[in-house]
Each structure stands twice: as C-alpha cells, then as structure tokens.
Design an enzyme around this catalytic site. Structure first.
Site, PDB file in Angstrom:
ATOM      1  N   PHE A  65       0.852  -1.186   0.000  1.00 26.37           N
ATOM      2  CA  PHE A  65       0.000   0.000   0.000  1.00 26.37           C
ATOM      3  C   PHE A  65       0.893   1.243   0.000  1.00 26.37           C
ATOM      4  O   PHE A  65       1.264   1.760   1.041  1.00 26.37           O
ATOM      5  CB  PHE A  65      -0.895  -0.051   1.243  1.00 26.37           C
ATOM      6  N   ALA A  66       1.262   1.680  -1.194  1.00 28.10           N
ATOM      7  CA  ALA A  66       2.196   2.793  -1.338  1.00 28.10           C
ATOM      8  C   ALA A  66       1.496   4.126  -1.106  1.00 28.10           C
ATOM      9  O   ALA A  66       0.398   4.359  -1.613  1.00 28.10           O
ATOM     10  CB  ALA A  66       2.824   2.770  -2.728  1.00 28.10           C
ATOM     11  N   HIS A  67       2.152   5.017  -0.351  1.00 27.93           N
ATOM     12  CA  HIS A  67       1.585   6.338  -0.077  1.00 27.93           C
ATOM     13  C   HIS A  67       2.657   7.208   0.559  1.00 27.93           C
ATOM     14  O   HIS A  67       3.729   6.732   0.932  1.00 27.93           O
ATOM     15  CB  HIS A  67       0.380   6.226   0.866  1.00 27.93           C
ATOM     16  N   ALA A  68       2.353   8.487   0.695  1.00 29.58           N
ATOM     17  CA  ALA A  68       3.238   9.431   1.367  1.00 29.58           C
ATOM     18  C   ALA A  68       2.374  10.540   1.952  1.00 29.58           C
ATOM     19  O   ALA A  68       1.146  10.561   1.770  1.00 29.58           O
ATOM     20  CB  ALA A  68       4.273   9.993   0.391  1.00 29.58           C
TER      21      ALA A  68
END
Length: 286
Positions: free
Chosen positions: A66-69
C-alpha cells in the site's frame, strides 16, 4: 466518505505490469497517478522515500503493498492507482513478501478515503475476493470486485444504524466486560483508557487500513461501542500514547517508536481479523 470506486478509475488500473524491483513497482503506480493529474512526479519519489526511510511497513498483507506518502503540494486530488505485477517482487518484508499487488494512494487529507480503506481491508481479508483480484482479466473486473464489497458494506452499515436506533442504551459495563475499571494489558494491570492507537509513518494509509480491520473485529466482539480506535503517525503517537491502552503497528514502525510507556504490539497481516483477534485477547487478557 469516498469509496474505492470513486477514487479508482479504469484508466488507473494496470494489470500484469513489468517491474524489476520494489522501486520500479511503486514508480509504475505513481506514474499512473501522475498521468491522471492527481499528482506530480515528486509525489512518486516521496512514496519511494517513505519505504527507504521507514522500511517495508507498507506491505500490509501477503503479496500486497500500500504505497503512499504525506500530502503535499504535489498532490492535487485524492485518488488511487492499482497495479498487478507480471512477476512478484521483494520489498524486504519478512512475512508478506513477495508482492504482486500494489495500490498507490494520493490523499489531500487524512479523512476523505476512510471508507475506501474499510472496503479494501474487507476485500483483502476475503480469500475468494483476493483470488479474484489476482486473476481479474480487465480493469472493469477489478472495479466490479470492489463494487460488490461497497454494496455489502453499505448494507451492513444500514443494518447497524437500524439496530442502534432500536436498541435501548446499555450500561457500558454490562455484557461486554469493557468500560472503566481495571483491565489486564500485556501481563500487567493498569487502568483502561478504552482507546487504541494504530500507527504508521504518515497516519493516513496503513494505519487507517489497520484501524478498519481492528474495528471490524471489535464490532464482531460487541465491543465497538466501548473502545475507540485512532489512526495516527509516528510523531503524533508519541504524544498520544499516554491516553491509549496500547499501540498496534508494524515491526518497522514499532522499532521507530521505541518505549512509549504503553504496550506496542506488532501486527504482520493488517487484513487478517484472526491476528487482530489474537492481539486483543492477549492485550486485554480475554
């Protein structure tokens, strides 16, 4: 609250995409967000930097990242992209590698995508739905899978609302065994705050995902009305820990938090209700 289908478009779904490593896998997902106009290129780099700085905590379930920033000026609207990799890649997670599915989230705040996180958690916790995601032939099929879960969740929420309306107010201490008083947590007796923190690096992605799975377990237990769950980031958690019974998080984030004076319990599979059930039983000595 936004649902997955309101944040994920067919054009933002790519199936069987090539990637040599985890950086390329995130780059593919990030470039989809860029092409849709939801983000600029710096956000894609921020998602990669997030893993470099905090470790592979974004691999929240077997085979799923779950890629995020954090939100910044490179995020123009809340949106998602979905990538199924042609070949699995290693992110460095000791239990959940290798990864075949990558969802990238760009969020303008920490609230709009809460419902979408709940839907996603339910899909990944369902072996049949997960298998369908692994074998879907078209982006439309992916959206149909999420649409079915969205409809089911809406139905369940309506049933819960109706039940609450019909139910008379109960004493907090009756039936559930939760409320004020002493609770045994992690082997020592301490006054219960009736509050749990789920923590990630940014407080708007994996912590929300874990929060939704935990709340489903609490609902199944009948404890949902008595315990509150808050998703937060590592910095905020250090100030909020004193008001919580314990913290649930990944191994990487647990090491970054250190000793906060409350139990910190590591969860490996954020989509597994059984693992959360086991954690609650141990921490509350049930």
């Amino acid at each position: 609250m936004s649902t997955i289908r309101s944040l994920l478009e067919e054009s933002s779904i790519r199936l069987d995409a090539p990637a040599e490593n985890w950086q390329e896998a995130i780059t593919v997902a990030g470039e989809i967000l860029e092409k849709s106009g939801a983000t600029d290129a710096p956000y894609t780099q921020s998602m990669i930097d997030n893993v470099l700085e905090n470790g592979p905590y974004i691999v929240v379930a077997p085979g799923f990242a779950f890629a995020h920033a954090r939100p910044d000026e490179s995020v123009h609207r809340t949106a998602m992209s979905w990538v199924r990799l042609a070949e699995p890649v290693e992110f460095g997670h000791k239990r959940n590698d290798p990864v075949t599915l990558v969802l990238a989230l760009a969020a303008t705040d920490a609230k709009a995508h809460t419902q979408a996180m709940g839907e996603l958690a339910k899909v990944l916790a369902n072996p049949q739905k997960r298998q369908q995601l692994d074998t879907a032939a078209t982006p439309a099929e992916v959206l149909d899978i999420f649409g079915a879960v969205e409809a089911q969740q809406t139905k369940e929420e309506a049933e819960v609302a109706e039940a609450k309306k019909a139910q008379s107010t109960e004493d907090v201490g009756s039936g559930s065994g939760v409320g004020g008083g002493e609770k045994r947590t992690s082997g020592s007796t301490r006054s219960s705050k009736n509050h749990i923190l789920t923590v990630c690096g940014n407080g708007l992605g994996t912590s929300l995902f874990l929060k939704n799975t935990l709340e489903q377990v609490l609902k199944d237990w009948g404890w949902g009305s008595y315990l509150s769950v808050e998703a937060t980031d590592t910095i905020s958690a250090k100030g909020k820990a004193k008001d919580a019974d314990f913290i649930l998080t990944s191994g990487e984030i647990a090491r970054a938090l250190g000793d906060l004076g409350v139990p910190v319990y590591v969860i490996e599979n954020f989509s597994d209700p059984l693992e959360l059930d086991t954690a609650l039983r141990e921490l509350y000595d049930v």
